[in-house]
Motif scaffolding. Sequence first.
Motif, PDB file in Angstrom:
ATOM      1  N   LYS A 127       0.828  -1.209   0.000  1.00 12.92           N
ATOM      2  CA  LYS A 127       0.000   0.000   0.000  1.00 12.92           C
ATOM      3  C   LYS A 127       0.865   1.262   0.000  1.00 12.92           C
ATOM      4  O   LYS A 127       0.450   2.313   0.485  1.00 12.92           O
ATOM      5  CB  LYS A 127      -0.943   0.008   1.208  1.00 12.92           C
ATOM      6  CG  LYS A 127      -1.795  -1.233   1.387  1.00 12.92           C
ATOM      7  CD  LYS A 127      -2.545  -1.638   0.134  1.00 12.92           C
ATOM      8  CE  LYS A 127      -3.531  -0.613  -0.362  1.00 12.92           C
ATOM      9  NZ  LYS A 127      -4.257  -1.096  -1.580  1.00 12.92           N
ATOM     10  N   GLU A 160      -7.951 -11.613  12.384  1.00 13.78           N
ATOM     11  CA  GLU A 160      -8.516 -10.551  11.550  1.00 13.78           C
ATOM     12  C   GLU A 160      -8.410  -9.200  12.254  1.00 13.78           C
ATOM     13  O   GLU A 160      -8.041  -8.197  11.642  1.00 13.78           O
ATOM     14  CB  GLU A 160      -9.966 -10.872  11.217  1.00 13.78           C
ATOM     15  CG  GLU A 160     -10.554  -9.970  10.150  1.00 13.78           C
ATOM     16  CD  GLU A 160     -11.913 -10.450   9.681  1.00 13.78           C
ATOM     17  OE1 GLU A 160     -12.907 -10.183  10.399  1.00 13.78           O
ATOM     18  OE2 GLU A 160     -11.974 -11.085   8.611  1.00 13.78           O
ATOM     19  N   ASP A 204      -4.125 -13.884   3.690  1.00 15.69           N
ATOM     20  CA  ASP A 204      -5.453 -13.341   4.005  1.00 15.69           C
ATOM     21  C   ASP A 204      -5.343 -12.211   5.024  1.00 15.69           C
ATOM     22  O   ASP A 204      -6.039 -11.190   4.916  1.00 15.69           O
ATOM     23  CB  ASP A 204      -6.362 -14.440   4.551  1.00 15.69           C
ATOM     24  CG  ASP A 204      -6.730 -15.480   3.498  1.00 15.69           C
ATOM     25  OD1 ASP A 204      -6.570 -15.193   2.295  1.00 15.69           O
ATOM     26  OD2 ASP A 204      -7.155 -16.585   3.896  1.00 15.69           O
ATOM     27  N   ASP A 207      -7.064   1.014   2.537  1.00 14.78           N
ATOM     28  CA  ASP A 207      -7.945   1.405   1.432  1.00 14.78           C
ATOM     29  C   ASP A 207      -9.117   2.254   1.912  1.00 14.78           C
ATOM     30  O   ASP A 207      -9.491   3.244   1.271  1.00 14.78           O
ATOM     31  CB  ASP A 207      -8.475   0.162   0.712  1.00 14.78           C
ATOM     32  CG  ASP A 207      -7.407  -0.567  -0.084  1.00 14.78           C
ATOM     33  OD1 ASP A 207      -6.387   0.070  -0.437  1.00 14.78           O
ATOM     34  OD2 ASP A 207      -7.583  -1.772  -0.344  1.00 14.78           O
ATOM     35  N   VAL A 208      -9.714   1.866   3.043  1.00 17.34           N
ATOM     36  CA  VAL A 208     -10.839   2.634   3.593  1.00 17.34           C
ATOM     37  C   VAL A 208     -10.377   4.053   3.941  1.00 17.34           C
ATOM     38  O   VAL A 208     -11.055   5.043   3.629  1.00 17.34           O
ATOM     39  CB  VAL A 208     -11.431   1.942   4.833  1.00 17.34           C
ATOM     40  CG1 VAL A 208     -12.455   2.842   5.520  1.00 17.34           C
ATOM     41  CG2 VAL A 208     -12.072   0.618   4.449  1.00 17.34           C
ATOM     42  N   SER A 254      -4.456  -4.457   4.512  1.00 14.19           N
ATOM     43  CA  SER A 254      -4.463  -3.557   3.357  1.00 14.19           C
ATOM     44  C   SER A 254      -5.819  -2.901   3.168  1.00 14.19           C
ATOM     45  O   SER A 254      -5.914  -1.729   2.771  1.00 14.19           O
ATOM     46  CB  SER A 254      -4.078  -4.321   2.092  1.00 14.19           C
ATOM     47  OG  SER A 254      -2.734  -4.769   2.143  1.00 14.19           O
ATOM     48  N   ALA A 255      -6.885  -3.643   3.463  1.00 14.83           N
ATOM     49  CA  ALA A 255      -8.233  -3.105   3.294  1.00 14.83           C
ATOM     50  C   ALA A 255      -8.468  -1.907   4.211  1.00 14.83           C
ATOM     51  O   ALA A 255      -9.205  -0.977   3.854  1.00 14.83           O
ATOM     52  CB  ALA A 255      -9.271  -4.186   3.555  1.00 14.83           C
ATOM     53  N   GLY A 277      -6.136  -6.062  11.096  1.00 16.04           N
ATOM     54  CA  GLY A 277      -6.704  -4.731  10.919  1.00 16.04           C
ATOM     55  C   GLY A 277      -5.936  -3.692  11.697  1.00 16.04           C
ATOM     56  O   GLY A 277      -5.738  -2.560  11.227  1.00 16.04           O
ATOM     57  N   ARG A 333      -9.787   6.137   0.740  1.00 12.33           N
ATOM     58  CA  ARG A 333     -11.027   6.600   0.109  1.00 12.33           C
ATOM     59  C   ARG A 333     -11.610   7.796   0.861  1.00 12.33           C
ATOM     60  O   ARG A 333     -12.079   8.769   0.233  1.00 12.33           O
ATOM     61  CB  ARG A 333     -12.052   5.461   0.041  1.00 12.33           C
ATOM     62  CG  ARG A 333     -11.752   4.424  -1.033  1.00 12.33           C
ATOM     63  CD  ARG A 333     -12.948   3.537  -1.297  1.00 12.33           C
ATOM     64  NE  ARG A 333     -13.323   2.731  -0.147  1.00 12.33           N
ATOM     65  CZ  ARG A 333     -12.809   1.531   0.109  1.00 12.33           C
ATOM     66  NH1 ARG A 333     -11.900   0.999  -0.697  1.00 12.33           N
ATOM     67  NH2 ARG A 333     -13.210   0.835   1.163  1.00 12.33           N
ATOM     68  N   HIS A 389     -15.176   0.387   9.961  1.00  8.43           N
ATOM     69  CA  HIS A 389     -14.683  -0.814   9.270  1.00  8.43           C
ATOM     70  C   HIS A 389     -14.025  -1.772  10.262  1.00  8.43           C
ATOM     71  O   HIS A 389     -14.297  -2.983  10.247  1.00  8.43           O
ATOM     72  CB  HIS A 389     -13.680  -0.392   8.192  1.00  8.43           C
ATOM     73  CG  HIS A 389     -13.040  -1.538   7.477  1.00  8.43           C
ATOM     74  ND1 HIS A 389     -13.633  -2.194   6.420  1.00  8.43           N
ATOM     75  CD2 HIS A 389     -11.853  -2.170   7.675  1.00  8.43           C
ATOM     76  CE1 HIS A 389     -12.836  -3.171   5.996  1.00  8.43           C
ATOM     77  NE2 HIS A 389     -11.753  -3.168   6.742  1.00  8.43           N
ATOM     78  N   ASP A 405      -4.231  -9.062   3.432  1.00  6.06           N
ATOM     79  CA  ASP A 405      -5.342  -8.435   2.703  1.00  6.06           C
ATOM     80  C   ASP A 405      -6.244  -7.650   3.645  1.00  6.06           C
ATOM     81  O   ASP A 405      -6.741  -6.575   3.297  1.00  6.06           O
ATOM     82  CB  ASP A 405      -6.157  -9.500   1.967  1.00  6.06           C
ATOM     83  CG  ASP A 405      -5.424 -10.099   0.773  1.00  6.06           C
ATOM     84  OD1 ASP A 405      -4.432  -9.490   0.310  1.00  6.06           O
ATOM     85  OD2 ASP A 405      -5.841 -11.181   0.318  1.00  6.06           O
ATOM     86  N   VAL A 406      -6.475  -8.196   4.837  1.00  2.00           N
ATOM     87  CA  VAL A 406      -7.296  -7.497   5.831  1.00  2.00           C
ATOM     88  C   VAL A 406      -6.638  -6.172   6.231  1.00  2.00           C
ATOM     89  O   VAL A 406      -7.291  -5.122   6.304  1.00  2.00           O
ATOM     90  CB  VAL A 406      -7.522  -8.377   7.074  1.00  2.00           C
ATOM     91  CG1 VAL A 406      -8.182  -7.578   8.192  1.00  2.00           C
ATOM     92  CG2 VAL A 406      -8.372  -9.588   6.727  1.00  2.00           C
TER      93      VAL A 406
END
Length: 207
Positions: free
Chosen positions: A14, A112, A176, A186-187, A182-183, A116, A190, A103, A179-180
Motif C-alpha cells: 500500500k 482478523e 489473508d 484502502d478505507v 491492506s483493506a 486490521g 477513500r 470498518h 489483505d485485511v
Amino acid sequence: MDPAQFRDRVADAKRTELDRLGSGKLLIALTEADLTDDAVLAAAADRYHAAGELLAAWADDEADADAASTFADLAERAADGYERVAAARDGHDPGPPGPVYEHLRDLSGTVERAAGLVGHGLLADRVTLQFVSYFVNEADEARADLFRERRTDAADATDAAAGLVTDRCAGSAADDAADVASAVVDVAYREYADSLRDLGMDPKPIC
C-alpha cells in the motif's frame, strides 16, 4: 514470516496510498481545511477516542488471553493519548467514529482484528507525523512532543499486532491477514480522497 516482515509486506503493498496519506494534504482533509490548533487537536482527539473505545471492546470479548491482554494494554495507551490531547485543547466532546473505525468494528476473530490493527498502525504513523509537523511549524514544541509520543505508541501497537498475526498464522492464512490489513488502508485512503475532492482538491500529488 516475522512481525517486521508482515508489517513491511503490508506497507509495501500500500505504498502509494500511505505516501499520499502521509502528505501535507492530510490535515486539510482531516480538518476540512480548518488548519488551526483547535481543529487539528480535535481531529487527533477524535481518532484517539475512537481507537480507545474500539480496543477496549475487543479486549472485553476476546477469547485468546494473550490477544485480550494486548488489546487491553493498547486501549489504555489510546485512552491516555486521548486524555492528553483533549487536555491540550482544554476539553473535547468526541465526535462519531469515522469510516476506518466503523470498518475495524466489523472485524471478528483474533487474527482478523490484529491484522486490521496493523493497517491502522501504519496509518497512525503517517497521521501522527503530520500532527508533529504541524506543531513544529507552529513553534509549539510541547504539543509536537505530545504527538511524537503518540507516534511511538502507534509503532508499538503495530509491532504488537503484527506479532499476534505471525504467531497465529502462516502461508495462505498470512496472505489473508495481509489483505485485511491492506483493506483498512484502502478505507482510509477513500475517505481522504473523497474529503479532498469535496474541497475541490486533487488527492494525487502534483509532480
